[in-house]
Design an enzyme around this catalytic site. Structure first.
Site, PDB file in Angstrom:
ATOM      1  N   GLY A   1       1.069 -21.440 -33.332  1.00  0.00           N
ATOM      2  CA  GLY A   1       2.217 -21.923 -32.624  1.00  0.00           C
ATOM      3  C   GLY A   1       2.332 -23.322 -32.426  1.00  0.00           C
ATOM      4  O   GLY A   1       1.362 -23.949 -32.667  1.00  0.00           O
TER       5      GLY A   1
ATOM      6  N   GLN B   1       4.599 -31.420 -29.242  1.00  0.00           N
ATOM      7  CA  GLN B   1       3.164 -32.172 -30.133  1.00  0.00           C
ATOM      8  C   GLN B   1       3.973 -32.616 -31.118  1.00  0.00           C
ATOM      9  O   GLN B   1       3.102 -33.317 -31.894  1.00  0.00           O
ATOM     10  CB  GLN B   1       2.678 -30.653 -30.514  1.00  0.00           C
ATOM     11  CG  GLN B   1       2.018 -29.990 -29.283  1.00  0.00           C
ATOM     12  CD  GLN B   1       1.246 -28.549 -29.985  1.00  0.00           C
ATOM     13  OE1 GLN B   1       1.946 -27.636 -29.693  1.00  0.00           O
ATOM     14  NE2 GLN B   1       0.051 -28.558 -30.278  1.00  0.00           N
TER      15      GLN B   1
ATOM     16  N   CYS C   1      -6.006 -26.056 -29.715  1.00  0.00           N
ATOM     17  CA  CYS C   1      -4.698 -26.621 -29.624  1.00  0.00           C
ATOM     18  C   CYS C   1      -4.629 -27.534 -30.900  1.00  0.00           C
ATOM     19  O   CYS C   1      -5.513 -28.017 -31.034  1.00  0.00           O
ATOM     20  CB  CYS C   1      -4.412 -27.115 -28.396  1.00  0.00           C
ATOM     21  SG  CYS C   1      -2.686 -27.779 -28.398  1.00  0.00           S
ATOM     22  N   LEU C   2      -3.453 -27.437 -31.683  1.00  0.00           N
ATOM     23  CA  LEU C   2      -3.438 -28.638 -32.804  1.00  0.00           C
ATOM     24  C   LEU C   2      -3.304 -30.010 -32.296  1.00  0.00           C
ATOM     25  O   LEU C   2      -3.572 -30.861 -33.074  1.00  0.00           O
ATOM     26  CB  LEU C   2      -1.975 -28.060 -33.510  1.00  0.00           C
ATOM     27  CG  LEU C   2      -2.006 -26.781 -34.393  1.00  0.00           C
ATOM     28  CD1 LEU C   2      -0.732 -26.708 -34.911  1.00  0.00           C
ATOM     29  CD2 LEU C   2      -3.106 -26.958 -35.317  1.00  0.00           C
TER      30      LEU C   2
ATOM     31  N   HIS D   1       0.736 -20.079 -24.024  1.00  0.00           N
ATOM     32  CA  HIS D   1       0.012 -21.465 -24.387  1.00  0.00           C
ATOM     33  C   HIS D   1       1.104 -22.571 -24.590  1.00  0.00           C
ATOM     34  O   HIS D   1       1.260 -23.519 -24.323  1.00  0.00           O
ATOM     35  CB  HIS D   1      -0.800 -21.238 -25.694  1.00  0.00           C
ATOM     36  CG  HIS D   1      -1.669 -22.500 -26.186  1.00  0.00           C
ATOM     37  ND1 HIS D   1      -2.777 -22.777 -26.160  1.00  0.00           N
ATOM     38  CD2 HIS D   1      -0.866 -23.746 -26.717  1.00  0.00           C
ATOM     39  CE1 HIS D   1      -2.910 -24.112 -26.709  1.00  0.00           C
ATOM     40  NE2 HIS D   1      -1.907 -24.413 -26.989  1.00  0.00           N
ATOM     41  N   GLU D   2       2.241 -22.049 -25.643  1.00  0.00           N
ATOM     42  CA  GLU D   2       3.466 -22.945 -26.147  1.00  0.00           C
ATOM     43  C   GLU D   2       4.460 -23.375 -24.813  1.00  0.00           C
ATOM     44  O   GLU D   2       4.679 -24.489 -24.713  1.00  0.00           O
ATOM     45  CB  GLU D   2       4.244 -22.280 -27.040  1.00  0.00           C
ATOM     46  CG  GLU D   2       3.298 -21.940 -28.503  1.00  0.00           C
ATOM     47  CD  GLU D   2       2.487 -22.991 -28.712  1.00  0.00           C
ATOM     48  OE1 GLU D   2       2.773 -24.334 -28.627  1.00  0.00           O
ATOM     49  OE2 GLU D   2       1.348 -22.779 -29.229  1.00  0.00           O
TER      50      GLU D   2
ATOM     51  N   HIS E   1       2.817 -25.975 -22.783  1.00  0.00           N
ATOM     52  CA  HIS E   1       3.163 -27.276 -23.490  1.00  0.00           C
ATOM     53  C   HIS E   1       4.267 -27.933 -23.064  1.00  0.00           C
ATOM     54  O   HIS E   1       4.540 -29.204 -22.760  1.00  0.00           O
ATOM     55  CB  HIS E   1       3.160 -27.081 -24.977  1.00  0.00           C
ATOM     56  CG  HIS E   1       1.766 -27.421 -25.601  1.00  0.00           C
ATOM     57  ND1 HIS E   1       1.029 -28.260 -25.646  1.00  0.00           N
ATOM     58  CD2 HIS E   1       1.180 -26.484 -26.433  1.00  0.00           C
ATOM     59  CE1 HIS E   1      -0.072 -28.222 -26.193  1.00  0.00           C
ATOM     60  NE2 HIS E   1      -0.037 -27.137 -26.885  1.00  0.00           N
TER      61      HIS E   1
END
Ligand code: NI
Length: 182
Positions: free
Chosen positions: A46, A51, A92-93, A134-135, A138
């Site tokens: 995701g 990000q 997380c990226l 999670h997204e 963000h």
């Protein structure tokens, strides 16, 4: 499509509340395509627009073969959340190599616009429900670390700071795998 640089923990855009998309136009579609391209190159499941440095309410989720097809979230809203909570490890990226157990609703119903600007409503469970929560976090400037206890969070933050000691800035280039290579 372009693979974009990832913003890492410390970049202010990750703490910004992203602005709603007024109209799904070519600029937004380009953003969606770049999110997919960058997420895949970085081997994520995701990615939210913050990000890649864009504070707009756009995110993508693709948890892989388990649950095709890939999912576009433009102006997403969670309409229902199960009382049941599941705990599982998340990463997380934007915070590479840092992982922690996060409580999430086991099931959510989400409404969003798709890449064509059409409203879509979907029910998600388990890992997909987790990825969606999670997204959307963000887009509200929230990171998975915020869901942990202060003790656990501080532990992971000090590990993160140690790993970043020699790094400058908050951007990470993503290098896609060369095409056709195994
Ligand atoms: Ni993330």
């Amino acid at each position: 499509m372009t693979v974009r640089s990832l913003h890492l923990l410390g970049s202010p855009v990750l703490r910004q509340k992203a602005a709603p998309v007024a109209r799904v136009d070519d600029v937004v579609r380009q953003l969606v395509d770049d999110l997919f391209e960058t997420m895949r190159a970085a081997k994520g499941v995701g990615l939210a627009a913050n990000q890649i440095g864009v504070a707009r309410r756009v995110a993508v989720v693709d948890i892989g073969e388990e649950d095709p097809p890939p999912f576009v979230l433009i102006n997403p809203v969670i309409l229902e959340r199960s009382d049941e909570i599941e705990t599982a490890e998340e990463g997380c990226l934007s915070i590479p190599d840092i992982f922690g157990d996060v409580d999430r609703h086991a099931r959510v119903v989400v409404e969003a616009l798709d890449r064509d600007g059409q409203p879509v409503r979907a029910e998600a469970k388990g890992y997909k429900a987790r990825a969606i929560q999670h997204e959307i976090d963000h887009l509200d400037g929230i990171l998975f670390l915020d869901h942990l206890s202060a003790v656990k969070r501080n532990l992971l933050l000090s590990k993160w700071k140690k790993s970043r000691k020699r790094q400058k800035g908050f951007l990470k280039e993503v290098t896609p795998e060369p095409a056709g290579e195994l």
